[in-house]
Design a protein around this motif. Structure first.
Motif, PDB file in Angstrom:
ATOM      1  N   ARG A  73      -9.815  -4.544   5.177  1.00 42.88           N
ATOM      2  CA  ARG A  73     -10.168  -3.664   6.289  1.00 42.88           C
ATOM      3  C   ARG A  73     -10.738  -2.344   5.784  1.00 42.88           C
ATOM      4  O   ARG A  73     -11.777  -1.882   6.237  1.00 42.88           O
ATOM      5  CB  ARG A  73      -8.934  -3.416   7.166  1.00 42.88           C
ATOM      6  N   VAL A  74     -10.069  -1.738   4.819  1.00 40.69           N
ATOM      7  CA  VAL A  74     -10.568  -0.463   4.304  1.00 40.69           C
ATOM      8  C   VAL A  74     -11.945  -0.656   3.673  1.00 40.69           C
ATOM      9  O   VAL A  74     -12.860   0.136   3.867  1.00 40.69           O
ATOM     10  CB  VAL A  74      -9.583   0.129   3.266  1.00 40.69           C
ATOM     11  N   LEU A  84      -5.275  -5.531   4.275  1.00 42.21           N
ATOM     12  CA  LEU A  84      -5.440  -4.084   4.360  1.00 42.21           C
ATOM     13  C   LEU A  84      -6.643  -3.629   3.552  1.00 42.21           C
ATOM     14  O   LEU A  84      -7.493  -2.874   4.023  1.00 42.21           O
ATOM     15  CB  LEU A  84      -4.178  -3.378   3.858  1.00 42.21           C
ATOM     16  N   TRP A  85      -6.713  -4.118   2.332  1.00 38.39           N
ATOM     17  CA  TRP A  85      -7.860  -3.760   1.482  1.00 38.39           C
ATOM     18  C   TRP A  85      -9.154  -4.292   2.086  1.00 38.39           C
ATOM     19  O   TRP A  85     -10.187  -3.629   2.029  1.00 38.39           O
ATOM     20  CB  TRP A  85      -7.662  -4.332   0.064  1.00 38.39           C
ATOM     21  N   ASN A 105       0.817  -1.201   0.000  1.00 38.72           N
ATOM     22  CA  ASN A 105       0.000   0.000   0.000  1.00 38.72           C
ATOM     23  C   ASN A 105       0.862   1.267   0.000  1.00 38.72           C
ATOM     24  O   ASN A 105       1.670   1.483   0.882  1.00 38.72           O
ATOM     25  CB  ASN A 105      -0.884   0.013   1.241  1.00 38.72           C
ATOM     26  N   ASP A 150      -5.098   5.196   3.864  1.00 35.77           N
ATOM     27  CA  ASP A 150      -6.383   4.501   3.793  1.00 35.77           C
ATOM     28  C   ASP A 150      -7.466   5.345   3.133  1.00 35.77           C
ATOM     29  O   ASP A 150      -8.298   4.835   2.382  1.00 35.77           O
ATOM     30  CB  ASP A 150      -6.855   4.120   5.208  1.00 35.77           C
ATOM     31  N   GLU A 153     -10.006   4.315   0.202  1.00 32.18           N
ATOM     32  CA  GLU A 153     -11.444   4.363   0.417  1.00 32.18           C
ATOM     33  C   GLU A 153     -12.121   5.167  -0.679  1.00 32.18           C
ATOM     34  O   GLU A 153     -13.184   4.798  -1.186  1.00 32.18           O
ATOM     35  CB  GLU A 153     -11.690   5.006   1.784  1.00 32.18           C
TER      36      GLU A 153
END
Lengths: 195, 572
Positions: free
Chosen positions: B34-35, B31-32, B2, B6, B10
């Motif tokens: 979570r976002v 990570l993706w 990343n 974030d 988003e």
């Protein structure tokens, strides 16, 4: 849309035959095999209304005879129950939309309106008019029109012409009548009051 | 992986509107995931028993819009008993207890109670949209609660629900302060309506763009409503009956001329055909016309109406239009994309009905056609081959021959080749419903060519397990398979058990599958719910493994067997 003769003959015999298995299939041998294996399976559930459990091919019965009672398979044709329950069958449509026409009577201060659909034929209509306007209509004959009264029932048809009530079949009258007028006296004589 | 904060991720994800895209994005990395989960506002759940409300709330705390589907599709055709399940109550309870700010709820084939509607109306201050399709279990009292308590309600859309109608007073429950309505559809309500309340409601709803009335609303009221809402885009008439010589009708004619925005027209639940000319002026601009409940409009009047509708993209009609009428559609509506022809007399002799000729005419005149639902008396292979050639863009192709095992009446052969041509030509086909006399061959074609197929409905078709195997092995994107009255058994069911975890659900009724087959499958695949619907008590008396199963419904799930199953549903 009528099917070929071969299919017709085949299924006409089978139309009333009581048998197990899928409706409408041609392969009678496979059918027998299928039936033999089927002894534990309940039959396709049928609607209470239906009679025979045979083929559901009503079109093959031909136009002249009344179609045999169709075997109704549960869930077929696949139409949502809401739609099935809410589709007005064509026969009840006459109840849905009335044919309202104005009725005028010479000398009366105001017009009335009647729904032609509620009368089964000319006698009922004429009786209703007599009751509504408190008069009597004479006796109808094709040759002489209405005899025995100074009132004559007439109507304006789709072409705008004034016609004598009673000449054409009731259904034709219902679809062509735009308004009614009860003529009186000398004007009536011109239209066929039998004098 | 990343390189962006974030917030940027988003913002990028905001452009992804389809569920599938967002689902795919969430699988890329943690990570993706979570976002994505914190930014997701709209969630679609195709099977309410595949997941629990608690898990939904945990994963998507920002949820605003939820779509839920309950009963299997064949429930539409009375194949699923009344209290099978699909209750929305636990979902509303869970959401109400949480901090979710629910704004939109769309339900299909679910059981909704008045209590559920009451709880819904009191629990979410910003609730805006309620859409109920083919639901049941509630009355107009529940609607009264929604009307009274949802202060910012925009859409109340009731499509084909079975609603117990207690009275017309629910409309009066919209407070005078409610002026936010954009869409109101109560066409499926059977009872009387307080007409004065309706007129006042329309008068204070300046943003109303979609209004579908029920049978109890007469033509006089329609005229008054249209005076107040000339900006309507979507109109469903109620009772469209009047004396065409009357002043009311003349007023309606003038009023309609002002309604230049109407693009969707439906209703005509009762109709006096002599009053139809009033709507001719708006027909030219219509893109969608639904006359499938207008049994009162016949052949020639129907055709006269259609001739005015040159821009139609969607047409739902009854088969009393006939082949001749479909030829008129074909020559008039060249922009047509979706056509549905319903049977006006499902169990009758069908003299008025449509045949293969109507469909061929449509395929010639309407090359943009991509969605079809066609109930007909008969179909030929030649016609299907022609249609496949003329319209290679089909996404949905549903053919229902009223006699379910009827062969090609010209050649007396099965319709395998006809459907084969459809799947071979229409490379984007996602949904297919078969009917007519069909052997295993049609399934061979489907497995070979229908690469994008997601939903397949089969009835009274096939000769052996091979048919089902062709489909399971060939259709990689298959999500929903529903089969009734076919000779498919355990061998087909158990050949590729892993396949079912890639699908939403499988329905098999009146086939050759036995209790042993279902038990075996359930044992091997713990993440499937294998449900047997047993209505006849035969299984209780002698539940032999060798016994054929009348109805089986299996679906993938993350939450194990459901706890609300009634007595007659066995989860194996």
């Amino acid at each position: 849309m009528e099917s070929k003769v071969a299919y017709d003959n085949d299924l006409n015999l089978k139309a009333t035959e009581l048998r197990l298995g899928l409706p409408g299939t041609d392969y009678s041998e496979e059918q027998a095999l299928f039936s033999a294996r089927n002894n534990k399976r309940p039959l396709p559930e049928l609607n209470e209304k239906c009679g025979s459990k045979g083929s559901s091919d009503a079109p093959h019965a031909g136009n002249e005879t009344a179609p045999p009672t169709k075997a109704q398979i549960v869930g077929w044709p696949p139409i949502r129950s809401y739609r099935k329950n809410n589709l007005q069958p064509k026969k009840t449509e006459p109840e849905a939309a009335g044919i309202y026409v104005k009725v005028s009577m010479d000398g009366a201060p105001y017009l009335r309106k009647i729904d032609l659909r509620i009368y089964k034929g000319y006698p009922e209509l004429l009786q209703a008019l007599e009751n509504m306007f408190k008069f009597t209509i004479g006796e109808y004959s094709e040759r002489e029109g209405y005899k025995g009264s100074e009132y004559v029932p007439t109507y304006e048809d789709k072409d705008g012409d004034w016609m004598l009530v009673g000449d054409v079949p009731w259904d034709m009258f219902m679809s062509s009548c735009k308004r009614l007028r009860i003529m009186k006296g000398s004007e009536a004589r011109g239209l066929g009051c039998g004098i | 992986m990343n390189y962006f904060p974030d917030e940027v991720l988003e913002h990028v994800f905001d452009f992804l509107t389809s569920h599938r895209d967002r689902n795919a994005v969430s699988l890329v990395c943690s990570l993706w995931y979570r976002v994505e989960r914190f930014s997701r506002q709209r969630v679609f759940i195709g099977n309410c028993y595949a997941i629990s409300p608690e898990k939904l709330i945990t994963r998507f705390p920002g949820l605003k819009s939820l779509t839920l589907k309950g009963k299997p599709h064949f429930a539409d055709f009375n194949l699923v008993p009344y209290d099978w399940g699909g209750y929305v109550q636990p979902w509303i309870e869970a959401l109400a207890k949480s901090r979710i700010g629910l704004e939109e709820l769309r339900l299909k084939r679910m059981v909704v109670s008045d209590d559920s509607l009451e709880l819904l109306s009191r629990s979410f201050a910003n609730f805006k949209t309620l859409v109920l399709v083919s639901c049941e279990g509630f009355t107009t009292d529940g609607l009264a609660a929604i009307a009274a308590n949802c202060r910012f309600l925009r859409e109340l859309d009731l499509q084909e629900n079975e609603i117990d109608d207690h009275s017309g007073h629910w409309l009066s429950c919209f407070p005078d302060s409610c002026t936010s309505l954009t869409s109101l559809n109560f066409a499926c309500l059977k009872g009387e309506i307080n007409l004065a309340s309706l007129e006042r409601l329309v008068a204070r709803s300046p943003n109303l763009r979609s209004l579908r009335l029920n049978r109890a609303v007469p033509l006089e009221t329609l005229q008054k409503i249209l005076m107040r809402a000339p900006l309507l885009v979507d109109l469903g008439t109620g009772s469209y009956v009047h004396d065409p010589d009357s002043e009311t009708y003349n007023k309606l004619k003038t009023t309609i001329l002002k309604c230049k925005s109407i693009r969707n027209l439906s209703g005509f639940l009762e109709v006096a055909p002599r009053c139809l000319p009033a709507i001719f002026p708006i027909c030219l601009n219509l893109t969608s016309l639904n006359l499938s409940y207008a049994a009162g409009i016949h052949g020639s009047e129907l055709i006269k109406l259609i001739r005015h509708c040159a821009k139609l993209q969607r047409l739902w009609i009854l088969d009393c239009i006939g082949d001749k009428g479909l030829e008129v559609v074909a020559s008039t509506c060249n922009e047509l994309q979706e056509l549905r022809v319903f049977p006006s007399d499902p169990f009758g002799v069908g003299h008025d009905a449509v045949t293969e000729n109507g469909l061929v005419a449509i395929s010639i005149g309407c090359p943009k056609l991509h969605s079809l639902l066609y109930f007909c008396q008969q179909m030929t292979n030649a016609a299907l081959i022609t249609v496949a050639r003329n319209c290679p863009n089909f996404i949905r192709f549903r053919l229902c021959i009223l006699d379910p095992t009827r062969p090609d009446p010209v050649t007396m052969k099965p319709l395998d080749d006809g459907f084969g041509a459809i799947v071979q030509s229409c490379k984007l086909l996602r949904r297919l419903s078969l009917s007519g006399l069909l052997t295993d061959q049609v399934f061979l074609y489907i497995g070979m060519y229908a690469e994008q197929l997601e939903m397949l409905s089969v009835a009274f078709a096939g000769d052996s397990d091979k048919g089902m195997l062709y489909v399971l092995n060939g259709c990689k994107k298959l999500r929903k398979l529903e089969i009734r009255d076919c000779p498919f058994g355990n061998m087909a069911l158990l050949s590729d058990v892993g396949k079912y975890e890639t699908m939403r659900s499988l329905w098999m009724s009146s086939c050759e599958v036995t209790l042993w087959g279902c038990k075996t499958l359930a044992k091997v695949m713990p993440r499937l719910n294998v449900e047997i619907i047993n209505e006849h008590d035969q299984m209780e008396i002698c539940a032999e493994d060798g016994q054929r199963v009348e109805k089986m419904y299996l679906y993938r799930t993350l939450v194990g067997p459901r706890k609300d199953a009634p007595e007659f549903v066995w989860n194996l």
